[in-house]
Design a protein around this motif. Structure first.
Motif, short mmCIF file in Angstrom:
data_model
loop_
_atom_site.label_atom_id
_atom_site.label_comp_id
_atom_site.label_asym_id
_atom_site.label_seq_id
_atom_site.Cartn_x
_atom_site.Cartn_y
_atom_site.Cartn_z
N GLY A 1 7.27 -39.71 13.61
CA GLY A 1 7.72 -40.12 14.94
C GLY A 1 7.76 -39.01 15.97
O GLY A 1 8.19 -39.24 17.10
N MET A 2 7.30 -37.80 15.63
CA MET A 2 7.30 -36.72 16.60
C MET A 2 6.28 -37.00 17.70
O MET A 2 5.19 -37.52 17.44
N THR A 3 6.64 -36.67 18.94
CA THR A 3 5.73 -36.87 20.07
C THR A 3 5.20 -35.55 20.63
O THR A 3 4.30 -35.55 21.45
N GLN A 4 5.82 -34.45 20.22
CA GLN A 4 5.33 -33.14 20.63
C GLN A 4 5.68 -32.10 19.57
O GLN A 4 6.56 -32.31 18.73
N ALA A 5 4.97 -30.99 19.62
CA ALA A 5 5.16 -29.94 18.62
C ALA A 5 6.51 -29.27 18.77
O ALA A 5 7.06 -29.18 19.86
N GLU A 6 7.05 -28.81 17.65
CA GLU A 6 8.31 -28.07 17.66
C GLU A 6 8.08 -26.67 17.11
O GLU A 6 7.22 -26.45 16.26
N THR A 7 8.86 -25.73 17.61
CA THR A 7 8.75 -24.33 17.19
C THR A 7 9.46 -24.12 15.87
O THR A 7 10.57 -24.61 15.66
N LYS A 8 8.84 -23.38 14.98
CA LYS A 8 9.47 -23.06 13.70
C LYS A 8 10.64 -22.10 13.92
O LYS A 8 10.60 -21.26 14.82
N THR A 9 11.66 -22.23 13.09
CA THR A 9 12.77 -21.30 13.17
C THR A 9 12.31 -19.93 12.67
O THR A 9 11.31 -19.81 11.93
N ALA A 10 13.03 -18.90 13.05
CA ALA A 10 12.69 -17.54 12.60
C ALA A 10 12.72 -17.43 11.09
O ALA A 10 11.87 -16.76 10.48
N GLU A 11 13.67 -18.11 10.46
CA GLU A 11 13.80 -18.06 9.00
C GLU A 11 12.63 -18.76 8.33
O GLU A 11 12.06 -18.28 7.34
N ASP A 12 12.25 -19.91 8.87
CA ASP A 12 11.10 -20.65 8.32
C ASP A 12 9.83 -19.84 8.48
O ASP A 12 9.01 -19.75 7.56
N LEU A 13 9.66 -19.24 9.65
CA LEU A 13 8.46 -18.42 9.89
C LEU A 13 8.41 -17.25 8.91
O LEU A 13 7.36 -16.95 8.34
N LYS A 14 9.53 -16.60 8.70
CA LYS A 14 9.59 -15.47 7.77
C LYS A 14 9.17 -15.88 6.37
O LYS A 14 8.45 -15.15 5.68
N SER A 15 9.59 -17.07 5.95
CA SER A 15 9.27 -17.54 4.60
C SER A 15 7.80 -17.88 4.44
O SER A 15 7.30 -17.98 3.32
N ARG A 16 7.09 -18.06 5.55
CA ARG A 16 5.69 -18.48 5.49
C ARG A 16 4.70 -17.37 5.75
O ARG A 16 3.49 -17.59 5.67
N LEU A 17 5.17 -16.18 6.09
CA LEU A 17 4.24 -15.11 6.47
C LEU A 17 3.29 -14.71 5.34
O LEU A 17 2.18 -14.25 5.60
N SER A 18 3.70 -14.92 4.09
CA SER A 18 2.81 -14.58 2.98
C SER A 18 1.57 -15.47 2.96
O SER A 18 0.55 -15.13 2.37
N ASP A 19 1.64 -16.65 3.63
CA ASP A 19 0.47 -17.53 3.72
C ASP A 19 -0.67 -16.87 4.49
O ASP A 19 -1.83 -17.29 4.38
N LEU A 20 -0.34 -15.86 5.30
CA LEU A 20 -1.37 -15.20 6.10
C LEU A 20 -2.18 -14.20 5.28
O LEU A 20 -3.21 -13.71 5.75
N ASP A 21 -1.73 -13.90 4.07
CA ASP A 21 -2.44 -12.94 3.21
C ASP A 21 -3.52 -13.68 2.43
O ASP A 21 -3.29 -14.16 1.32
N LEU A 22 -4.69 -13.81 3.01
CA LEU A 22 -5.77 -14.57 2.41
C LEU A 22 -6.36 -13.88 1.18
O LEU A 22 -6.99 -14.52 0.34
N GLN A 23 -6.15 -12.58 1.08
CA GLN A 23 -6.68 -11.83 -0.06
C GLN A 23 -5.77 -11.95 -1.27
O GLN A 23 -6.13 -11.53 -2.38
N GLY A 24 -4.59 -12.56 -1.08
CA GLY A 24 -3.65 -12.77 -2.16
C GLY A 24 -2.60 -11.69 -2.21
O GLY A 24 -2.93 -10.51 -2.14
N VAL A 25 -1.33 -12.09 -2.36
CA VAL A 25 -0.24 -11.12 -2.35
C VAL A 25 -0.28 -10.20 -3.56
O VAL A 25 0.32 -9.12 -3.56
N LEU A 26 -1.00 -10.60 -4.63
CA LEU A 26 -1.07 -9.75 -5.82
C LEU A 26 -1.98 -8.55 -5.62
O LEU A 26 -1.80 -7.52 -6.28
N LEU A 27 -2.96 -8.68 -4.74
CA LEU A 27 -3.88 -7.56 -4.49
C LEU A 27 -3.13 -6.46 -3.73
O LEU A 27 -2.62 -6.69 -2.64
N ASP A 28 -3.08 -5.25 -4.34
CA ASP A 28 -2.38 -4.11 -3.72
C ASP A 28 -0.94 -4.46 -3.35
O ASP A 28 -0.44 -4.12 -2.27
N TYR A 29 -0.25 -5.15 -4.26
CA TYR A 29 1.08 -5.65 -3.95
C TYR A 29 2.08 -4.53 -3.63
O TYR A 29 2.98 -4.71 -2.80
N LYS A 30 1.93 -3.39 -4.26
CA LYS A 30 2.87 -2.29 -4.00
C LYS A 30 2.73 -1.79 -2.57
O LYS A 30 3.73 -1.55 -1.89
#
Length: 230
Positions: A97-126
């Protein structure tokens, strides 16, 4: 000089766990194509679907490594989206039922930042600020898997279950805290195939009984940054 035999055994045990985790992760990276191929990933385009009792829910994902991720969800003649960038995020769900986009909360955004690592978080994890340790063996559909726990720098905890024969990833669970609530997501991987980039990836993902089937995975195609705007 270490004067306590128990202390010495503890240090040796910690060292062994560290070595085992690194060894397992390195075997996994080699098994799916190698460090060089993974490090070369700059963009990803995928097309997939979920069969919901005969109704098809379609997903199209485009992402730029460490910069932006967008997934479009189409069902019943409507299309929503989920966008995460390195600075902001939005979501739009007309199915609810949403009619327009909503902004993610700072906490939600923080939890999703690992999705931006397309090479995989295991590569060079240290180097990325994560920590890993081998914790146990556990059963996944009759396979006694090596289990490695990765603690991400954003606080999320992932457990990876590796097939000891192929070193492919069979299962992954992720524990995060969003808006004060703990969330655990588990995904079982199967149907591994080689992509255009020579990387072996799972073309089937089962999350709580919902099976996502990938029809296309393309790496390093041009992605227009404008699609990541609200």
């Amino acid at each position: 000089m270490i004067k306590c035999l128990g202390c010495l055994l503890l240090l040796l045990s910690v060292h062994a766990y560290s070595q085992n985790a690194d060894s397992i992760i390195n075997h996994y990276i080699d098994a799916i194509g190698g460090r060089e191929k993974l490090a070369a990933i700059k963009t990803i385009h995928t097309e997939s679907y979920i069969d919901q009792g005969g109704a098809k829910i379609s997903f199209v994902t485009n992402a730029i490594n460490q910069k932006a991720f967008k997934q479009e969800i189409s069902f019943g003649g409507m299309t929503g989206y989920d966008i995460v960038t390195d600075t902001a995020g939005w979501y739009f769900s007309p199915f609810n039922g949403m009619t327009q986009a909503e902004t993610k909360t700072a906490e939600d955004l923080k939890s999703r930042l690992s999705d931006l690592d397309l090479q995989g978080v295991l590569l060079d994890y240290k180097q990325k600020g994560h920590g890993a340790k081998y914790i146990e063996k556990d059963d996944v559909d009759g396979v006694e898997c090596y289990v490695v726990m990765l603690t991400l720098k954003n606080g999320a905890v992932k457990k990876y279950y590796f097939d000891p024969a192929s070193y492919y990833l069979l299962k992954e669970s992720t524990k995060t805290e969003v808006d004060g609530r703990e969330q655990v997501n588990t995904v079982v991987y199967s149907n591994y195939r080689k992509t255009d980039a020579g990387i072996i990836m799972p073309f089937s993902q089962d999350s709580f009984g919902q099976i996502t089937t990938f029809e296309k995975i393309v790496t390093n195609a041009a992605v227009d940054p404008v699609i990541f705007k609200r």
